[in-house]
Write an enzyme that holds these catalytic residues in place. Structure first.
Site, PDB file in Angstrom:
ATOM      1  N   LEU A 177     -11.443  -8.851   7.404  1.00 20.32           N
ATOM      2  CA  LEU A 177     -10.397  -9.776   7.822  1.00 20.32           C
ATOM      3  C   LEU A 177      -9.920  -9.463   9.238  1.00 20.32           C
ATOM      4  O   LEU A 177      -9.708 -10.374  10.047  1.00 20.32           O
ATOM      5  CB  LEU A 177      -9.229  -9.729   6.838  1.00 20.32           C
ATOM      6  CG  LEU A 177      -8.113 -10.756   7.062  1.00 20.32           C
ATOM      7  CD1 LEU A 177      -8.664 -12.178   7.051  1.00 20.32           C
ATOM      8  CD2 LEU A 177      -7.022 -10.589   6.008  1.00 20.32           C
TER       9      LEU A 177
ATOM     10  N   ASP B  50      -1.881   4.159  12.841  1.00 16.82           N
ATOM     11  CA  ASP B  50      -1.785   4.383  11.400  1.00 16.82           C
ATOM     12  C   ASP B  50      -0.523   3.665  10.937  1.00 16.82           C
ATOM     13  O   ASP B  50       0.597   4.093  11.234  1.00 16.82           O
ATOM     14  CB  ASP B  50      -1.692   5.879  11.118  1.00 16.82           C
ATOM     15  CG  ASP B  50      -1.592   6.191   9.628  1.00 16.82           C
ATOM     16  OD1 ASP B  50      -1.372   5.252   8.828  1.00 16.82           O
ATOM     17  OD2 ASP B  50      -1.713   7.373   9.269  1.00 16.82           O
TER      18      ASP B  50
ATOM     19  N   TYR C 145      -2.938  -1.889  -7.779  1.00 11.35           N
ATOM     20  CA  TYR C 145      -3.138  -2.654  -6.548  1.00 11.35           C
ATOM     21  C   TYR C 145      -2.127  -3.792  -6.466  1.00 11.35           C
ATOM     22  O   TYR C 145      -1.466  -3.997  -5.438  1.00 11.35           O
ATOM     23  CB  TYR C 145      -4.563  -3.200  -6.507  1.00 11.35           C
ATOM     24  CG  TYR C 145      -4.847  -4.085  -5.314  1.00 11.35           C
ATOM     25  CD1 TYR C 145      -5.253  -3.537  -4.107  1.00 11.35           C
ATOM     26  CD2 TYR C 145      -4.711  -5.467  -5.402  1.00 11.35           C
ATOM     27  CE1 TYR C 145      -5.515  -4.343  -3.011  1.00 11.35           C
ATOM     28  CE2 TYR C 145      -4.969  -6.282  -4.314  1.00 11.35           C
ATOM     29  CZ  TYR C 145      -5.369  -5.717  -3.129  1.00 11.35           C
ATOM     30  OH  TYR C 145      -5.618  -6.520  -2.049  1.00 11.35           O
TER      31      TYR C 145
END
Length: 767
Positions: free
Chosen positions: A493, A517, A606
């Protein structure tokens, strides 16, 4: 025309609007844009238009629509014209817009002109205060599409039908204005036409010259200029016009009070006898030569002159007041903004050069449907305008803010504007460049902000102010131009965003974990300080749904902590944020598509990480855009489900897919482009973006195989319990939307993805 005076006492440059209102006939089917946009049922659209500050609006009181109304045929127009009058919004009433009248008549009917004139008189008698009319929009263009190219009724494909349709429409304009002026002597004719120019190679100069004369025909007829000395007089006689018909226009001209130019990026054409350079669909010819006919912008080395060239041509030819009466560009939002700005600046530049330019019209206020196929069928292809009508109501796009600024003379800035439009960038060329020996007329320096323009009544801005655009784009962008910062360089993506940002001329930086990060506040702060972006697009995260059950802490860090850190940093710096969520935030208990307001009840680690991210991001940064999506497939990703299924089936290997899990798949280029448009529009909150159709994974594999004629007998349809899943999945996670269905249907997306598939669709460019 009303309006404050500009320099030298000239009327100020006004901003007008327009509703795409085509009612064209194909066979016995009428395609009605007002119905398709929903405007037919929404009176309150008029308040939306008036709030923008435009001074006038091209508005339909169409013969075809009124003919269906019986005794109440004017009820719809009564309510709307009355409201426009209350709002102080001046209507420019259109009576036929690419149409051919009610079913009882046609463009080749000898009674067409008299019939329209009777209707025009009835309109004038009912609304005697209306002073501006366009009885027939673009008569030449309509005659070409209906009489020469066969697209619209009566589907002629010859010169005689073309000439008959053209003369019929021009007679209708003149007869209608006579009828209107018998009721209202003050009535003015605003005559619109697309005056695109044809360029050519030297061998085809004769054909380009013919088309150059032809493009003026409707206006020349109305001005009484088509006499025996006109270059096309012999051809008109050859194609069935009588000397008496042409003489009638000379003896009783109907000169427009304002000449309206409808100019599109595709208006200017280039013809070339070297047909091998061009695709088969572009090839045609005449009785002397075969040649290709393509958009000039795609091949002419000098570039296109655009609105400024056409304005100056019209002014020099006729010396009558001019307006740009349609400004619309289908495509990404930033290109729509750039096209409108270029048109407005062209009008100001033409005025500075002495042309009497009265207005610029923002066209397709509510967007338009299926003009990619010339409205010969209803495919559902929608191009947004100032408002996007694909939701529960019209949603203002970034164009609305620009229109408001132009109309009021207020400053308008957007980070996407400094880059030039695609028609000014090298990648515009699709074919070997050809010089035509005519330098492109362009809006030039000096560069100023919108607030310095003349922008309407009371703007007080200097005439001729130009909006400058700097060259560049791509990954780095130019000096001083804030980029988009894309987190997630290792993911499909993120790479898709970088690729499509480059194609769209949006400066950007694609960062990996080593450069930023997202779960480390210090790392995020360093990256934002170094790159100074105007927005951050977060595509980073933990994507292994089953592994998340074994490593929930890492999943939580990447998917929940990281977006929250980004949100806090963006809030501190006033930076926009886009982040992505998933259909797996839902439990699958319902059997209708989930919408944005449905509560999240995730089943897996998730899903819980994504739901937590949604909550934290929207609490910390309410202006953030959170996109829920599902089941990616697309180019630049060899591991997507569709590509994997097709490779296995092509190779004769079994491929297992769940037949009890229902999802809404998403074509990655569609997702990226829609998300970028929403970002540019300034949208916030949760949005659902998928390619609509709810299917099982097994059905998706089968549809894909059928699309490319791959044998699907090795497709194993099985329950999800038979697959090596660790994390629980919702049985039903289809996504719908109350905010807007922005992506095309799945069938359309698969067709584009798999076009010309040769065994490795994952490597193909998107269509």
């Amino acid at each position: 025309m009303s309006g404050a005076a500009g320099e030298g006492g000239a009327p100020a440059l006004e901003l007008w609007g327009g509703v795409e209102c085509t009612v064209n006939r194909v066979g016995d089917t009428y395609h009605d844009q007002v119905e398709r946009s929903g405007h037919a049922q929404r009176l309150d659209d008029l308040e939306r238009f008036a709030e923008l500050g435009i001074r006038a609006i091209r508005y339909p009181v169409l013969w075809e629509r009124a003919a269906q109304g019986g005794p109440a045929r004017f009820a719809w127009a009564d309510a709307r014209l009355s409201r426009l009058r209350e709002l102080g919004l001046r209507p420019i009433v259109g009576l036929v817009h690419h149409g051919s009248g009610p079913p009882s008549t046609s463009l080749v009917d000898p009674g067409f002109a008299a019939g329209l004139a009777r209707f025009a008189r009835a309109v004038a008698e009912r609304y005697p205060w209306v002073e501006h009319y366009t009885p027939v929009n673009e008569p030449l263009t309509t005659a070409r599409f209906s009489g020469m190219y066969g697209h619209w009724y009566p589907h002629g494909r010859d010169g005689r039908t073309f000439v008959r349709a053209l003369l019929s429409q021009c007679r209708a304009v003149a007869a209608s204005m006579r009828a209107i002026r018998e009721v209202n002597p003050r009535a003015r004719l605003v005559q619109t036409e697309d005056l695109g120019k044809t360029f050519s190679t030297p061998r085809l100069a004769y054909q380009a010259e013919h088309e150059d004369h032809r493009r003026w025909l409707s206006l020349d007829l109305l001005m009484g200029r088509v006499d025996r000395d006109h270059p096309l007089y012999p051809r008109l006689l050859e194609w069935g016009a009588s000397p008496g018909e042409l003489e009638a226009f000379v003896e009783s001209p109907c000169p427009p009070d304002i000449l309206g130019i409808n100019h599109y990026i595709t208006s200017d054409r280039f013809i070339d006898e070297r047909v091998e350079r061009y695709p088969a669909w572009a090839r045609g010819g005449n009785e002397r030569h075969a040649y290709a006919d393509v958009e000039a912008v795609r091949v002419v080395a000098e570039g296109i002159g655009g609105h400024l060239a056409r304005l100056l041509e019209v002014w020099e030819r006729y010396r009558r007041p001019v307006a740009i009466t349609e400004v619309h560009l289908g495509g990404p939002r930033e290109e729509q903004l750039r096209w409108l700005l270029e048109a407005f600046d062209a009008a100001a530049a033409a005025r500075a050069a002495g042309a009497d330019v009265r207005a610029v019209t923002v066209w397709a206020m509510l967007g338009s449907f299926d003009w990619d196929c010339l409205v010969v069928r209803e495919r559902g292809h929608y191009e947004a305008g100032v408002f996007d009508v694909r939701g529960s109501g019209p949603r203002p796009t970034a164009l609305a803010a620009l229109v408001r600024a132009l109309a009021r003379g207020e400053p308008f800035e957007h980070p996407v504007l400094p880059s030039p439009g695609w028609w000014r960038r090298p990648e515009r060329l699709l074919y070997p460049a050809v010089r035509v020996g005519e330098p492109a007329v362009r809006v030039g320096e000096p560069a100023v902000r919108v607030g310095e323009r003349e922008a309407g009544a009371g703007a007080g801005a200097r005439e001729g102010a130009i909006h400058g655009t700097s060259a560049g784009g791509g990954a780095a962008g130019g000096a001083g131009r804030p980029p988009l910062l894309i987190a997630g360089a290792s993911g499909a993506l993120g790479r898709a965003f970088a690729r499509l940002c480059a194609e769209r001329g949006l400066p950007h930086r694609l960062l990996g974990r080593g450069e930023m990060d997202i779960a480390d506040p210090a790392s995020v702060e360093r990256a934002l300080a170094h790159h100074a972006p105007w927005a951050v697009i977060n595509t980073a995260g933990y994507t292994r749904v089953d592994d998340a059950e074994r490593d929930p802490r890492r999943c939580e860090r990447e998917n929940a902590v990281g977006p929250a850190v980004l949100a806090a940093a963006c809030r501190a710096r006033g930076v926009r944020l886009v982040t992505f969520s998933s259909d797996l935030v839902f439990d699958g208990a319902q059997r209708t598509p989930y919408v944005e307001t449905d509560p999240a009840r995730p089943l897996s680690a998730y899903g819980r990480s994504k739901a937590t991210a949604e909550r934290r991001v929207t609490e910390v940064l309410p202006s953030a855009l959170v996109v829920r999506t599902a089941a990616f497939f697309g180019p630049w990703d060899e591991r997507n489900f569709v590509a994997a299924a097709l490779r296995a089936l092509r190779d004769g290997r079994p491929f297992s897919a769940a037949e009890d899990l229902i999802v809404t798949p998403t074509y990655t280029p569609d997702l990226v482009n829609a998300a970028l448009d929403l970002l540019i529009d300034g949208e916030s909150g949760i949005w659902h973006l998928t390619n609509r159709d709810a299917v099982t994974w097994a059905e998706l594999a089968a549809r894909s195989a059928a699309q490319v004629r791959v044998d699907a007998r090795r497709l194993v349809r099985c329950p999800s319990s038979a697959l090596p899943f660790v994390a629980p999945r919702p049985r039903y996670s289809a996504l719908g939307s109350r905010r807007g269905i922005l992506l095309p249907a799945l069938e359309d997306a698969l067709a584009r993805y798999l076009a010309g598939w040769e065994g490795d669709a994952a490597r193909r460019e998107p269509a």
